[in-house]
Design a protein around this motif. Structure first.
Motif: not given
Length: 205
Positions: A25, A141-142
């Protein structure tokens, strides 16, 4: 004086394994960045962008150390890569690539500090990319990532594995630009020993 080093502060983002993809992440990070397009091996704009980025990055570092008493290690060169046809990366059609080259900045570096550094470098050398340099906040983000060891042109099997096996087998799809982090100095490192983090923002299908 303890030096800030983004590679140590975010170790999990800069030291993935080389055998298997891992999911991380990635928080919002700040960069100085220059956009362009074309083959990085032959494009004068690419070479100019990289020279300008390093010139400004080191100017910011020394100004921070001298005026703020806060030193840091200049981060590695990083690149966001995109193309109208994603297969252009697997087939290495470099003339169709678009890129954003960038270097991470500590969170205490202000936009004014970046602007001052750009002006200082411009007084010493005429680099067209200085006029296009910007501050970029990037929240990926991911992401799925892996460490590639070897020549840049040998990334193809790894990217093919990512695109056609890892992502579909894990119910994931693309969610942003292909991101590369160049941990080695290509001018001093044999191609077979280059270390590059290959990162792809992803989302569930």
């Amino acid at each position: 004086m303890e030096k800030y080093d983004v590679k140590k502060a975010h170790k999990e983002l800069y030291s993935p394994p080389s055998k298997d993809f891992v999911v991380v992440d990635v928080p919002e990070l700040r960069y100085i960045a220059v956009d362009g397009h074309g083959d990085p091996n032959t494009s004068p704009a690419y070479a100019n962008a990289v020279e300008a980025l390093y010139g400004v990055a080191y100017t910011i570092k020394f100004a921070s150390k001298n005026t703020l008493g806060r030193d840091f290690v200049v981060g590695p060169l990083e690149g966001l890569w995109r193309a109208d046809d994603p297969s252009a990366f697997v087939t290495r059609r470099k003339d169709t690539w678009q890129w954003t080259m960038m270097i991470n900045q500590p969170d205490w570096i202000t936009d004014d500090a970046v602007r001052d550094a750009i002006e200082a470098v411009a007084k010493k050398k005429a680099l067209p990319a200085l006029g296009d340099m910007r501050v970029l906040g990037l929240a990926e983000g991911t992401c799925a990532q892996i460490l590639h060891i070897g020549a840049y042109d040998d990334e193809t099997p790894v990217l093919d594995r990512l695109h056609h096996h890892y992502l579909p087998e894990n119910g994931l799809t693309f969610n942003g630009d292909h991101h590369e982090i160049y941990l080695s100095d290509a001018r001093r490192t044999p191609p077979a020993k280059l270390k590059t983090v290959l990162r792809q923002p992803v989302k569930a299908l």
